[in-house]
Structure formats: C-alpha cells, structure tokens
Design a protein around this motif. Structure first.
Motif, short mmCIF file in Angstrom:
data_model
loop_
_atom_site.label_atom_id
_atom_site.label_comp_id
_atom_site.label_asym_id
_atom_site.label_seq_id
_atom_site.Cartn_x
_atom_site.Cartn_y
_atom_site.Cartn_z
N GLN A 68 0.81 -1.23 0.00
CA GLN A 68 0.00 0.00 0.00
C GLN A 68 0.84 1.27 0.00
OE1 GLN A 68 0.23 -2.37 2.25
NE2 GLN A 68 -0.33 -1.72 4.32
N HIS A 69 2.15 1.15 0.22
CA HIS A 69 3.01 2.34 0.27
C HIS A 69 3.66 2.61 -1.10
CE1 HIS A 69 2.84 0.87 4.48
NE2 HIS A 69 2.63 2.15 4.69
N GLU A 70 3.98 3.88 -1.33
CA GLU A 70 4.60 4.24 -2.62
C GLU A 70 6.04 3.75 -2.71
OE1 GLU A 70 4.20 8.33 -3.87
OE2 GLU A 70 2.05 8.21 -3.41
N GLU A 71 6.74 3.81 -1.57
CA GLU A 71 8.11 3.29 -1.49
C GLU A 71 8.49 3.28 -0.02
OE1 GLU A 71 10.68 5.97 -3.63
OE2 GLU A 71 10.39 7.60 -2.20
N GLY A 72 9.66 2.77 0.30
CA GLY A 72 10.09 2.81 1.69
C GLY A 72 10.82 1.56 2.11
N ALA A 73 11.16 1.53 3.40
CA ALA A 73 11.91 0.41 3.94
C ALA A 73 10.92 -0.71 4.30
CB ALA A 73 12.69 0.86 5.18
N PHE A 74 10.47 -1.44 3.27
CA PHE A 74 9.52 -2.54 3.46
C PHE A 74 10.09 -3.76 2.75
CE2 PHE A 74 6.99 1.41 3.47
CZ PHE A 74 6.46 1.32 4.74
N THR A 75 11.05 -4.38 3.40
CA THR A 75 11.77 -5.50 2.78
C THR A 75 10.82 -6.56 2.21
OG1 THR A 75 13.62 -5.14 4.27
CG2 THR A 75 13.51 -7.30 3.22
N GLY A 76 11.03 -6.87 0.96
CA GLY A 76 10.24 -7.93 0.33
C GLY A 76 8.95 -7.45 -0.29
N ALA A 77 8.62 -6.18 -0.12
CA ALA A 77 7.34 -5.68 -0.64
C ALA A 77 7.51 -5.08 -2.03
CB ALA A 77 6.76 -4.66 0.32
N VAL A 78 6.41 -4.94 -2.73
CA VAL A 78 6.41 -4.41 -4.10
C VAL A 78 5.43 -3.25 -4.18
CG1 VAL A 78 5.82 -4.97 -6.50
CG2 VAL A 78 7.11 -6.60 -5.13
N ALA A 79 5.91 -2.11 -4.65
CA ALA A 79 5.11 -0.88 -4.69
C ALA A 79 4.26 -0.80 -5.95
CB ALA A 79 6.03 0.34 -4.62
N PRO A 80 3.14 -0.05 -5.90
CA PRO A 80 2.27 0.07 -7.07
C PRO A 80 3.02 0.57 -8.31
CG PRO A 80 1.20 1.00 -5.14
CD PRO A 80 2.58 0.64 -4.72
N GLY A 81 3.91 1.56 -8.14
CA GLY A 81 4.64 2.10 -9.28
C GLY A 81 5.54 1.07 -9.95
N MET A 82 5.97 0.08 -9.18
CA MET A 82 6.80 -0.99 -9.76
C MET A 82 5.96 -1.85 -10.70
SD MET A 82 8.87 -2.06 -6.34
CE MET A 82 9.81 -0.82 -5.42
N LEU A 83 4.69 -1.97 -10.37
CA LEU A 83 3.79 -2.76 -11.23
C LEU A 83 3.45 -1.99 -12.51
CD1 LEU A 83 1.32 -4.25 -8.58
CD2 LEU A 83 3.45 -5.20 -9.48
N THR A 84 3.25 -0.67 -12.39
CA THR A 84 2.94 0.10 -13.61
C THR A 84 4.17 0.17 -14.51
OG1 THR A 84 3.28 2.16 -12.40
CG2 THR A 84 1.01 1.43 -12.67
N ASP A 85 5.37 0.11 -13.93
CA ASP A 85 6.59 0.05 -14.75
C ASP A 85 6.56 -1.14 -15.72
OD1 ASP A 85 7.94 2.29 -13.98
OD2 ASP A 85 9.31 1.28 -12.59
N PHE A 86 5.84 -2.18 -15.32
CA PHE A 86 5.76 -3.37 -16.17
C PHE A 86 4.40 -3.50 -16.87
CE2 PHE A 86 9.35 -4.20 -13.49
CZ PHE A 86 10.26 -4.74 -14.38
N GLY A 87 3.69 -2.38 -16.95
CA GLY A 87 2.47 -2.34 -17.76
C GLY A 87 1.26 -3.04 -17.16
N CYS A 88 1.27 -3.26 -15.86
CA CYS A 88 0.12 -3.95 -15.24
C CYS A 88 -1.16 -3.12 -15.35
CB CYS A 88 0.37 -4.20 -13.76
SG CYS A 88 1.57 -5.48 -13.47
N SER A 89 -2.26 -3.77 -15.67
CA SER A 89 -3.56 -3.10 -15.66
C SER A 89 -4.38 -3.47 -14.44
CB SER A 89 -4.38 -3.51 -16.89
OG SER A 89 -3.69 -3.26 -18.06
N TYR A 90 -4.17 -4.67 -13.91
CA TYR A 90 -5.00 -5.17 -12.81
C TYR A 90 -4.14 -5.60 -11.62
CZ TYR A 90 -8.73 -5.69 -16.29
OH TYR A 90 -9.68 -5.45 -17.26
N VAL A 91 -4.72 -5.48 -10.42
CA VAL A 91 -4.10 -6.07 -9.23
C VAL A 91 -5.21 -6.75 -8.42
CG1 VAL A 91 -2.65 -5.75 -7.21
CG2 VAL A 91 -2.46 -4.14 -9.12
N ILE A 92 -5.02 -8.02 -8.11
CA ILE A 92 -5.98 -8.71 -7.24
C ILE A 92 -5.76 -8.21 -5.82
CG2 ILE A 92 -6.72 -10.95 -6.34
CD1 ILE A 92 -5.67 -12.22 -8.96
#
Ligand code: PGA
Length: 252
Positions: A68-92
């Motif tokens: 849920q965070h844009e970025e930060g010290a969250f080891t192992g987590a994946v930010a929304p912007g990282m998904l849009t970098d790869f063209g994602c349209s959907y997130v479950i």
C-alpha cells in the motif's frame, strides 16, 4: 450491456518455460475472441515476461498483490509504481488467501485498493464467506462488511474503476463450485449494496465469480444476469481450459 471479463489468477505457479507455452497457447486461441476482456495475474518475477509476450494483444496482465506504500523500507514488498513500470492493468486485492494466510485485515486491503487506483491500475477486489459463515447463514453480512469497509474508505466513485470478485472461500481450489443460483444471489446482493450509494455505478460494475470455475461450468455461471465473468485459479494454468472459459464469456 456490461462486457464480460475473464481473469486468470496463477497464484504461486509457473516457471519461465511453462509460462511461455501457456501464454502463447492463450494468445493463439484468444485472438479471435473479441466480445470480452481477458487478463492474467502472474507472480511478480514473471511480469516482464507477461509484458513482452502480451503487449499489443487483447490479453492484459496484472499482479496478485501490492504493497500500500509508494516506497520505503519494506523489505520484500512491491510498490504500485513498480507494477505500472511493467504495464500492469489489474491487481488482485484482498484474495481470501491473502486475508487468511497472510493476515490481511480489511484496513490493509482497503489501503491496497486505494494505492492500486492511485497508480492507475484496476483493483480486482475480492469478497467472500467461509463455509462456516455460509452454514450459519451470514453470507450477506460477511460480504456486506467487506464491501462497506472499502466503500467507506474509498467512496463509491472508486468502484467505477474497479472490479469486484465474489469468491466463496469454500469453493476456491476445492472443485466445489457455487451453483449459478447461489452465486447469482450474492452477486445481485452486492450490486444492490452498491446501488444504495450510486445506481449508475452499480449497473456498470463488473462483478466476477471465482471458485472452481472450469470449462464445464463457466457458461452456466456466466449466463446469470449479475455474473460478469470469472476469476480463474487452477483452470487458468492450462491454455485449453482457460480458453474454453474465455469462450464461455463471449457466448453468454
Ligand atoms: P480456483 O481459484 O479457480 O482454483 O478455485 C480461484 C481463485 O482463487 O481466484
């Protein structure tokens, strides 16, 4: 008329080589199917592969979770912007496996829902009751609580860019599908809850059914008036099975 949507949820399955066979198989079959929308939600490491094989096609791709965070010290987590970098349209968002096995509360799920929208992707927001809850007659209450939580947090307007998936927990991966009537009743209930806030948004809202959808039961489920397609687990891992479900989406 709402368009049907069929979304594959690969869960934690796949490898580079088998993914290629699966995606190429889906692409070949889905090319002629223009009456509905299709997507696959793949594990994070394979987003680049999905992007390179699917871009320019009529199959969209997405992820199964996001932080849920844009970025930060969250080891192992994946930010929304990282998904849009790869063209994602959907997130479950809020799949029962995330809610149950990974202890995601309504609050966390709601924050992920907002973060997904904010990044310009569509949340596939999952709701559904356990077997014990169904047997004690509180299915509607459970679904209403999950729905109310996101509605009060995000507002009804947010649902115009989202998809809801009704997934009875007892039907997921069990081979025990809800009957078309059982599923339709909950879908109509969900649409009714949303209509209390905004009838237009409710009418255009895409509500998927998920839980042991297979090639042999998809058509009768998708024929129900409030079932707008499916969120498909196991059967999305075999191209022919997934394609048969996609075809059922076009036919109804
Ligand atoms: P299933 O999974 O089709 O294997 O039951 C559905 C889901 O978990 O989204």
């Amino acid at each position: 008329m709402r368009r049907k949507l069929v979304v594959g949820n690969w869960k934690m399955y796949g490898r580079l080589a088998s993914n290629r066979v699966l995606l190429e198989g889906i692409l070949t079959g889905v090319r002629e199917l223009h009456g509905a929308d299709y997507a696959v939600c793949v594990p994070y490491p394979y987003l680049a592969q999905a992007q390179s094989l699917l871009q320019g096609s009529n199959v969209a791709w997405g992820a199964q979770n996001v932080n849920q965070h844009e970025e930060g010290a969250f080891t192992g987590a994946v930010a929304p912007g990282m998904l849009t970098d790869f063209g994602c349209s959907y997130v479950i968002i809020g799949h029962s496996e995330r809610r149950g096995l990974f202890h995601e509360s309504n609050e966390i799920v709601d924050a992920k829902f907002i973060a997904t929208l904010k990044a310009g992707m569509k949340p596939v927001f999952c709701v559904g009751e356990t077997l014990a809850e169904r047997e004690s007659g509180i299915t509607e209450q459970v679904v209403a609580t999950q729905l109310k939580s996101v509605l009060s947090y995000a507002g009804v307007q947010a649902l115009s860019n989202a998809v809801i998936a009704y997934e009875p927990v007892w039907a997921i991966g069990t081979g025990r599908t809800a009957t078309p009537d059982q599923a339709q009743a909950v879908h109509a209930y969900i649409r009714g809850c949303v209509a209390q806030h905004d009838s237009q948004i409710a009418q255009s809202l895409c509500i998927l059914y998920g839980g042991s959808v297979k090639a042999n039961n998809a058509a009768e489920l998708f024929a129900m008036p409030d079932i707008d397609g499916g969120l498909i687990g196991g059967a999305s891992l075999v191209a022919d099975d997934f394609l048969a479900i996609c075809r059922a989406g076009v036919r109804t």
